[in-house]
Design an enzyme around this catalytic site. Structure first.
Site, PDB file in Angstrom:
ATOM      1  CB  SER A   1      -0.953  -0.030   1.200  1.00 32.77           C
ATOM      2  OG  SER A   1      -1.926   0.972   1.093  1.00 32.77           O
TER       3      SER A   1
ATOM      4  CG  HIS B   1      -5.874  -2.142   0.441  1.00 35.37           C
ATOM      5  ND1 HIS B   1      -5.137  -1.793  -0.668  1.00 35.37           N
ATOM      6  CD2 HIS B   1      -5.269  -1.542   1.496  1.00 35.37           C
ATOM      7  CE1 HIS B   1      -4.142  -1.008  -0.296  1.00 35.37           C
ATOM      8  NE2 HIS B   1      -4.192  -0.845   1.008  1.00 35.37           N
TER       9      HIS B   1
END
Length: 685
Positions: free
Chosen positions: A537, A652
């Site tokens: 991320s 995610h």
């Protein structure tokens, strides 16, 4: 996805942003297969099996939270890969084999619905505890479906509250009314893709008839609110996040919006019964008194709303110590702080009229471990603490006040930690700031060896010591060294550790990480060729910067669910919500500093790059998979060898269940061992 000719000319790989387009997915599959063929062999299957055993073991601690007479948890294992929402009593939980009452079997539900459900949580109405608003994600995305569940019948409510797939927020107003923000149609979502309108929706009426009670702006990150249903302290709070770090807060009384006049950029603001807590991100001057950033302040809520500013300092930081987090029981506050990244827990008792807040340390905690509050009952005095360290598996402790803690559960050990050493070092970054990092490695190693350096450096997220059976088995037990870097951008030294690395200060994150890499080589812990780094991320952005700005410092990189195209990040999925963190690339002044590090725009065909594994998920609806796809394509076009793997689901986190997570972990470690060890992956001892 329709593209203008000028956009396509500027970026020839924009077509890879078409998440589920046939051409884009064909490109993905063409790169997945070589990666799997190369690294899913040899020791890979052993590592995958070892990782899955850690993730699926029944010896894990089932972490719980209290609702009334029961302790609830969500549990995944080999038999239940998508998980069980279940509950038990404290008496049963204390035993080695608790009797669990299963409320929802997500695997069974998925089979019945023919859906790939991933659990996303449940909001149980309190204090009644009769109904729950259950969120289910298709494949692990942030967008969820919401369905009302009857706690007594164990069935979803026919014609109950239900929302289709969207990035929604929903909570109880009363047993027959909810407060909801969702995709109501055109102009109901912000540019960041989150709700901007909050409505009151009454049972038995169509959603289209719900009453609007609060609105934000399209340019906000999000807007919404919820109700505190504590008996005697019922209040509705609403607010709008004008950017990622600034929020305007109100109490809604009838139709009147009453401003809660705390700084918009506070790290947190909470109301518990009569108390208001304010966690400052920046200095705040009230009258003649300036309260330091990182302080936790308390006030009587009703008095504060009436204009009084009788603020009490509950916690004040220093150059080594910061507030980590806090949680309320009914009558006390649990306070966790970090001192040079080592945790300390205190119990704080609010004062009687005219008195002071009293702080008492929680005793009998294991030494040299990281301790966090996993649950606190705000209707009683019970709380649970979890303590673990790099070599110490989790221990769960139960408390009911300042007295002795009760050991409740202990996790099993998954690797031999007896001969693993842990050391903390500090190194000066480019601007002279001292950066701490931890080195975890087999004791007695002579000379440098394969080393994995991990970093994140963003959004005030603190990286603290903790136990990982997967890391221990797949890396440490095989002779690898692990390093955790506490670089700026995180919150290890309070909000200032983060704010100095925002926007135009973002370069400090990379400089800190590069300084740690250099120090590891200088100390003889590793060599450049044996040094790998990993991040996901925002940490994936860091890996992209290491690749394009500091390639000579690493032997290999693993870059997961990353941000990489910082020219277009704000146009993709939730990207607009992070403009306050990174800057606005459409603003020429901001693009001037963003362009200096944006990995996608800084690929060089002339420089030599270390091997890199890029991983992402098709179902990630937070960080667009186009970042990893386009970076891979551009690196290939520049003549660099890059390995790529995209999970078709997983959100995610990159994985929707333990099987997928074990695969992803084994793939990453297989790649690292191959690239950092002259003889390939080590074998289990």
């Amino acid at each position: 996805m329709a593209l203008t000719a000028s956009a396509a000319d500027e970026d020839p790989y924009l077509w890879l942003e078409d998440v589920t387009g046939d051409e884009a997915l064909e490109w993905v599959r063409a790169r997945n297969e070589p990666t799997k063929s190369e690294f899913c062999q040899g020791e890979f299957e052993t590592m995958r099996t070892e990782a899955l055993e850690v993730l699926d073991t029944d010896a894990r601690i089932p972490y719980v939270r209290r609702r009334g007479d029961y302790l609830y948890d969500f549990w995944r294992d080999a038999t239940n890969p998508r998980g069980l929402w279940r509950r038990t009593t404290l008496e049963s939980y204390r035993t080695d084999a608790p009797e669990w009452d299963v409320l929802i079997d997500v695997d069974e539900l998925g089979r019945a619905d023919d859906k790939n459900w991933v659990w996303a949580g449940a909001d149980v109405i309190e204090p009644e505890l009769t109904r729950a608003l259950v969120s289910l994600s298709p494949g692990g995305s942030d967008a969820v479906v919401v369905r009302e569940f009857d706690m007594a019948t164990r069935e979803f409510v026919a014609n109950g509250f239900e929302l289709p797939e969207a990035k929604s927020q929903i909570g109880w107003d009363d047993p027959d009314t909810v407060l909801v923000g969702t995709d109501f149609g055109p102009d109901s979502m912000t540019e960041s893709g989150y709700p901007r309108i909050l409505k009151r929706w009454r049972r038995g009426t169509p959603l289209t008839d719900a009453e609007t009670i609060f609105e934000g702006e399209r340019t906000d990150v999000s807007a919404g609110g919820g109700k505190d249903r504590t008996p005697g302290f019922e209040r509705i709070f609403v607010g709008r996040s004008v950017d990622f770090w600034n929020r305007q807060r109100y109490e809604l009384r009838g139709t009147e919006l009453i401003p809660i006049e705390v700084p918009t950029d506070v790290s947190s603001m909470s109301v518990h019964r009569e108390w208001l807590l304010i966690d400052l991100r920046t200095d705040w001057t009230v009258g003649t008194t300036t309260y330091r950033a990182g302080s936790l302040l308390a006030a009587n809520y009703d008095e504060f709303l009436s204009g009084a500013r009788n603020l009490h300092v509950v916690f004040e930081p220093d150059e080594h110590t910061c507030l980590y987090h806090y949680a309320w029981t009914k009558d006390r506050l649990l306070l966790v702080s970090l001192a040079d990244v080592a945790s300390r827990v205190e119990i704080v008792t609010p004062p009687k009229p005219g008195g002071d807040w009293r702080r008492e340390p929680v005793r009998d905690l294991p030494e040299s471990t990281n301790t966090v509050v996993t649950a606190a009952d705000d209707t009683g005095d019970e709380f649970f603490l979890d303590s673990s360290g790099f070599t110490a598996p989790s221990r769960l402790l139960r408390g009911t006040g300042p007295g002795a803690l009760e050991p409740i559960k202990s996790a099993r050990s998954f690797f031999d930690a007896e001969n693993i050493s842990v050391a903390q070092h500090f190194v000066a970054s480019a601007d002279g700031t001292s950066i701490p990092y931890f080195v975890v490695r087999p004791a007695g190693i002579e000379g440098p060896g394969p080393t994995l350096l991990y970093g994140y450096g963003g959004f005030e997220t603190s990286n603290t010591p903790g136990y990982s059976g997967v890391l221990g088995r797949l890396w440490l037990a095989r002779g690898g060294t692990y390093v955790l870097a506490n670089i700026r951008g995180g919150g290890e030294y309070g909000p200032g550790w983060h704010t100095q690395a925002m926007r135009e200060g973002r370069h400090k994150v990379a400089e800190d990480f590069a300084a740690v890499a250099d120090d590891l080589v200088a100390r003889g812990i590793t060599t450049v060729g044996q040094l790998g780094a990993q991040g996901g991320s925002n940490g994936g952005l860091l890996m992209g910067i290491m690749l394009t700005k500091y390639p000579e410092k690493f032997g290999a990189l693993v870059c997961s669910v990353p941000l990489l195209d910082m020219k277009r990040y704000h146009l993709l999925l939730a990207g607009a919500s992070w403009v306050a963190e990174y800057g606005d690339p459409d603003n020429p002044d901001d693009w001037a500093f963003i362009s200096e590090y944006s990995p996608y725009q800084n690929i060089s065909a002339e420089r030599s790059y270390p091997p890199i594994l890029l991983t992402t998920s098709t179902r990630d609806d937070r960080v667009h998979p186009g970042h990893a796809r386009k970076m891979t394509a551009a690196l290939e076009a520049a003549g660099h060898r890059v390995w790529y793997y995209e999970n078709i689901e997983g959100g995610h986190g990159g994985a929707a269940d333990n099987e997928q997570l074990a695969f992803k972990s084994a793939l990453s470690y297989s790649f690292l061992w191959r690239m950092l060890s002259a003889t390939g992956v080590a074998t289990s001892s």
